[in-house]
Design a protein around this motif. Structure first.
Motif, short mmCIF file in Angstrom:
data_model
loop_
_atom_site.label_atom_id
_atom_site.label_comp_id
_atom_site.label_asym_id
_atom_site.label_seq_id
_atom_site.Cartn_x
_atom_site.Cartn_y
_atom_site.Cartn_z
N LEU A 1 7.99 -5.85 -18.20
CA LEU A 1 8.97 -4.79 -17.94
C LEU A 1 8.42 -4.26 -16.99
N TYR A 2 9.23 -3.57 -15.81
CA TYR A 2 8.76 -2.64 -14.85
C TYR A 2 9.93 -2.02 -14.16
N SER A 3 9.74 -0.87 -13.35
CA SER A 3 10.92 -0.35 -12.88
C SER A 3 10.51 -0.21 -11.24
N LEU B 1 0.57 -6.66 -12.63
CA LEU B 1 0.60 -4.96 -12.75
C LEU B 1 1.12 -4.44 -11.48
N ARG B 2 2.24 -3.65 -11.31
CA ARG B 2 2.63 -3.09 -9.99
C ARG B 2 2.80 -1.64 -10.22
N VAL B 3 3.06 -1.09 -9.29
CA VAL B 3 3.34 0.45 -9.33
C VAL B 3 4.25 0.63 -10.07
N THR C 1 8.47 -0.22 -4.50
CA THR C 1 7.25 0.04 -5.52
C THR C 1 6.92 -1.10 -6.72
N ASP C 2 8.12 -1.67 -6.85
CA ASP C 2 8.10 -2.90 -7.76
C ASP C 2 7.50 -4.10 -7.21
N ASN C 3 7.37 -4.18 -5.57
CA ASN C 3 6.64 -5.36 -5.22
C ASN C 3 5.41 -4.93 -4.34
N CYS C 4 4.82 -3.81 -5.22
CA CYS C 4 3.62 -3.29 -4.73
C CYS C 4 2.50 -3.48 -5.86
N ILE D 1 2.22 -9.39 -2.69
CA ILE D 1 2.99 -10.04 -3.63
C ILE D 1 4.41 -10.01 -3.45
N ASP D 2 5.36 -10.88 -4.10
CA ASP D 2 6.74 -10.86 -3.92
C ASP D 2 7.09 -10.92 -2.40
N TYR D 3 6.81 -12.40 -2.15
CA TYR D 3 7.20 -12.86 -0.64
C TYR D 3 8.82 -13.07 -0.72
MG MG Z 1 10.17 -8.27 -6.73
#
Ligand code: MG
Ligand code: AMP
Length: 474
Positions: A74-76, A180-182, A245-248, A255-257
């Motif tokens: 889960l993330y936002s 783990l993302r922001v 921020t979900d790709n950080c 991450i997330d190319y």
């Molecule tokens: Mg992403």
């Protein structure tokens, strides 16, 4: 024989609020395109794993390896500046974690493995193009010495994926020091789930920054890692394209190319992503966006601290120090690009002057810096005299340097994954020809070598090869 992955899963042991159990969805006819034996070795997988015919089954998600506990996280996150209260792994599952032969813990994740509770409207799938793009670019980044998630395997599913048209489906196996993302912090902060936020903060410190003390120590550690990372992107002309921020990643790994690309001709305002209409994530905006993203992490972390006023003051100080930190990294890397290891006050002006002249003269970013070694840099400028004028100043400065050639050779890659070559590679792969994919990987594994066999991969695009935009292409 059977592939044994020595899983040791910690995220699965976190409470249910953090993830949803989710098995990958089997596909019709998996076929292995690539298996990264070098990375497998680091992960502690068996030496001969690459020969095992079951790899396609495992890395397509058709067969769960023993010890896997598949889950969607889960993330936002803020997407293009707007907060989206729930994202999460919509087309990825974490199989589990392994501690490698180097003692480092890493996630093994399938991306494109089917729907999850976080898929929203999506099909949970990926098509071959973005899977091969991520494989090539993430491995190229690793070879350049830039922190990044890595690619362990790519598998074709034998099933179509429907975008604007039917395209071959694929699954990428991604390896990261964590996912783990922001946005992982943001989701609990925004929901007021303080207990979960505290738990996550402890988990993140234990896993990534054991020397960090408390939420603000974590914030400072993430700042340092991100500052270094973005300076490294800038130094190779890399544009991430979707710095939401979900790709950080808090690890400081790229991450997330998605619609990412390396610049050909240098221009600070370069944007590739077709969805980035405002140029929010343009090349030269990346440092500022990294600070903005860190501020979002600060806002989230503060929610768990009693004394809000003191926390805000401390967090503000940490975030406000980031631009200067990034500038220091940037300056060190660009000094190296022009052969400097000593520091003089006028260095910044010298570097900026070169960049200005490059932008005015359609100079290729990678080839101009590399050609400083061979004395052919002036050929990269529409008006070579613009380089000559700069060169006089540069040579005067170089006279006070011990070993500029060695420094430049290590700072300026000869070859980067050029966007038009990636598009050509994808077009071939869609037709069933994987040779360009394998060739790109082989050449990009040694980016600082002047491989005469790979001259075509070093050339900028011809006018009819230029890729104007990179589509998110999920
Ligand atoms: Mg992403
Ligand atoms: P991205 O732009 O790839 O970072 O993805 C943003 C969000 O959309 C993440 O939550 C993804 O998991 C989700 N997403 C992207 N593509 C798909 C898809 N095809 N199916 C389901 N979810 C997706």
């Amino acid at each position: 024989m059977s592939l044994h992955i020595p899983f040791d899963n910690t995220y699965a042991r976190l409470p249910g609020a953090f993830h949803a159990a989710q098995a990958p969805q089997p596909v019709a006819a998996p076929r292995l395109i690539a298996f990264n034996a070098d990375l497998a070795r680091i992960l502690g997988l068996p030496e001969d794993a690459g020969k095992d015919p079951e790899l396609a089954e495992i890395f397509a998600g058709n067969r769960l390896p023993e010890g896997a506990q598949p889950l969607a996280q889960l993330y936002s996150g803020h997407q293009f500046g707007q907060y989206n209260p729930q994202l999460g792994d919509g087309r990825a599952v974490l199989l589990g974690e392994v501690v490698g032969t180097d003692g480092l813990r890493r996630d093994i994740q399938l991306k494109g493995s089917g729907r999850t509770p976080f898929s929203r409207g999506g099909d949970g799938r990926a098509w071959l193009g973005p899977v091969l793009r991520e494989y090539v670019v993430s491995e190229a980044m690793a070879a350049l010495g830039i922190p990044t998630t890595r690619a362990l395997a790519a598998v074709e599913t034998g099933e179509p994926v429907y975008r604007e048209r039917a395209l071959p489906g694929a699954v990428l196996t991604r390896v990261a020091s964590s996912h783990l993302r922001v946005g992982t912090f943001q989701v609990f902060a925004a929901r007021g789930q303080t207990a979960e936020l505290k738990r996550l903060t402890h988990y993140a410190i234990d896993r990534q920054y054991p020397q960090a003390e408390g939420p603000m120590g974590l914030l400072a550690a993430v700042r340092d890692a991100q500052a270094r990372l973005v300076a490294q992107w800038m130094a190779v002309g890399f544009i991430h394209g979707v710095m939401n921020t979900d790709n950080c990643a808090i690890s400081g790994e790229t991450i997330d190319y998605g619609p990412c690309a390396f610049m050909d001709v240098y221009h600070p305002e370069t944007v590739f992503s077709s969805i980035d209409r405002m140029g929010r994530y343009a090349y030269s905006n990346q440092p500022e966006i990294a600070v903005w993203n860190l501020a979002q992490l600060a806002t989230a972390l503060i929610q768990q601290i009693e004394d809000k006023q003191a926390a805000v003051e401390e967090a503000t100080e940490i975030v406000h120090a980031m631009p200067e930190l990034m500038q220091q990294h940037w300056l060190r890397r660009f000094r190296a690009k022009i052969g400097l290891t000593t520091e003089e006050d006028d260095d910044l002006a010298l570097i900026s002057d070169l960049l200005t002249r490059m932008a005015q003269n359609q100079a290729d970013f990678t080839n101009t810096f590399r050609a400083l070694l061979t004395g052919r840099a002036r050929d990269q400028f529409t008006d070579p005299a613009a380089f000559d004028a700069w060169e006089v100043e540069w040579q005067a400065r170089l006279a006070r340097e011990p070993d500029p050639r060695e420094v430049m050779a290590a700072a300026n890659p000869a070859v980067i994954p050029r966007n038009h070559r990636i598009e050509q590679m994808i077009a071939a792969a869609v037709e069933g020809d994987h040779a360009p994919f394998h060739r790109l990987n082989a050449v990009l594994a040694r980016p600082f070598e002047d491989d005469t066999e790979a001259a075509d991969l070093r050339r900028p695009p011809a006018p009819d090869e230029v890729v104007p935009a990179t589509f998110c292409g999920t």
